[in-house]
Design a protein around this motif. Structure first.
Motif, PDB file in Angstrom:
ATOM      1  N   HIS A   1       4.239 -12.532   6.235  1.00 22.52           N
ATOM      2  CA  HIS A   1       3.796 -11.452   5.330  1.00 22.52           C
ATOM      3  C   HIS A   1       2.680 -11.928   4.399  1.00 22.52           C
ATOM      4  O   HIS A   1       2.926 -12.646   3.442  1.00 22.52           O
TER       5      HIS A   1
ATOM      6  N   HIS B   1      -1.457 -10.714   2.658  1.00 26.08           N
ATOM      7  CA  HIS B   1      -2.483  -9.683   2.434  1.00 26.08           C
ATOM      8  C   HIS B   1      -3.838 -10.387   2.320  1.00 26.08           C
ATOM      9  O   HIS B   1      -4.402 -10.533   1.238  1.00 26.08           O
TER      10      HIS B   1
ATOM     11  N   GLU C   1       2.193  -2.679   5.822  1.00 25.66           N
ATOM     12  CA  GLU C   1       3.333  -2.544   4.973  1.00 25.66           C
ATOM     13  C   GLU C   1       3.527  -1.080   4.594  1.00 25.66           C
ATOM     14  O   GLU C   1       2.593  -0.422   4.127  1.00 25.66           O
TER      15      GLU C   1
ATOM     16  N   HIS D   1      11.247  -6.499   3.942  1.00 26.30           N
ATOM     17  CA  HIS D   1      10.480  -7.579   3.321  1.00 26.30           C
ATOM     18  C   HIS D   1      10.933  -7.816   1.877  1.00 26.30           C
ATOM     19  O   HIS D   1      11.179  -6.862   1.149  1.00 26.30           O
TER      20      HIS D   1
ATOM     21  N   ASP E   1       3.912 -13.141   0.960  1.00 25.82           N
ATOM     22  CA  ASP E   1       3.291 -11.989   0.295  1.00 25.82           C
ATOM     23  C   ASP E   1       1.975 -12.402  -0.384  1.00 25.82           C
ATOM     24  O   ASP E   1       1.541 -11.785  -1.341  1.00 25.82           O
TER      25      ASP E   1
HETATM   26 ZN   LIG Z   1       3.290  -7.146   0.739  1.00 27.13          ZN
END
Ligand SMILES: [Zn+2]
Length: 260
Positions: free
Chosen positions: A8, A10, A99, A163, A211
């Protein structure tokens, strides 16, 4: 050298994602999944993926989604047109939908039933897309754990990652009973709710993630998630690594298999 998968991230947040992927590779991160949150971020991830594959760079996998915190006028229609285009034209391989999910903790949503309904409508469309294209889904469920679970169950989508799960244990019990997974960020170091959830779930249902760039983490910090989890489970890091890599492969498929 053993390698690990960050399930996970970004990456669109970085001006030089290639550099992040090179540093991740140097830190023995074999694969990262990059999740979009709105039209611009999904587009950016595709651009990163389409750049000529560099040597000594972590493999990048794409997940398409509109985050419940990024719902805005016109965004939904634009995103879903784009998602469908990418999925049918196979511009780049897509490994998951996300997501997506629900978040009732935002102050502009908390007391607004219409906003909650809007989130559910959009989440529903993501679930339908995952079902149609037979893809796993990555779910953001903060403050809306029960509703997320009910919607996932009703959708018939079977490959699901809740998540950063730090919700109630009764919902977690049902998540596990239904065969879904949860994922663990480095926040395990300080979050009692996350710790409680990770204690309650068996290792063969846990993925590791960062994340990135939340809290300044980068994909190499997925090793920190692993170390904390191994410690919590009183299991060696080697064995924990094998299990979480196997879990990622089971959920996201053989493309996301690590190097072991
Ligand atoms: Zn996220």
């Amino acid at each position: 050298m053993p390698t690990i998968i960050d399930t996970h991230t970004h990456l669109y947040e970085y001006s030089d994602a290639s550099e992040v992927l090179r540093q991740s590779f140097a830190a023995n991160v074999s694969d990262v999944i990059a999740l979009g949150v709105d039209l611009a971020s999904n587009r950016k991830h595709l651009e990163i993926a389409q750049m000529a594959p560099q040597d000594k760079q972590t493999r990048l996998h794409i997940a398409l989604g509109l985050h419940p915190g990024n719902i805005a006028e016109g965004e939904e229609a634009a995103c879903f047109t784009f998602f469908r285009e990418v999925l049918t034209q196979k511009t780049v391989p897509v490994i998951a939908i996300g997501e997506t999910g629900l978040d009732y903790s935002y102050k502009w949503v908390r007391d607004d039933e219409a906003k909650k309904r809007e989130q559910r409508d959009i989440f529903e469309k993501h679930l339908a897309l995952a079902k149609e294209f037979n893809l796993p889904i990555v779910v953001h469920s903060r403050g809306a754990w029960r509703d997320c679970l009910s919607m996932v169950k009703a959708s018939g989508v079977s490959k699901v990652d809740f998540h950063w799960y730090c919700g109630p244990l009764d919902v977690l019990g049902e998540i596990l009973d239904n065969g879904y997974m949860i994922s663990c960020p480095p926040a395990l170091e300080y979050s009692p709710e996350l710790r409680r959830a990770m204690e309650a779930a068996p290792l063969d249902r846990i993925l590791v993630e960062t994340d990135t760039p939340v809290r300044g983490w980068s994909p190499k910090d997925v090793w920190k998630s692993l170390r904390l989890l191994a410690n919590l489970k009183n299991t060696s890091e080697e064995e924990t690594l094998q299990i979480v890599n196997r879990n990622a492969q089971a959920l996201f498929g053989d493309d996301c298999r690590g190097d072991s």
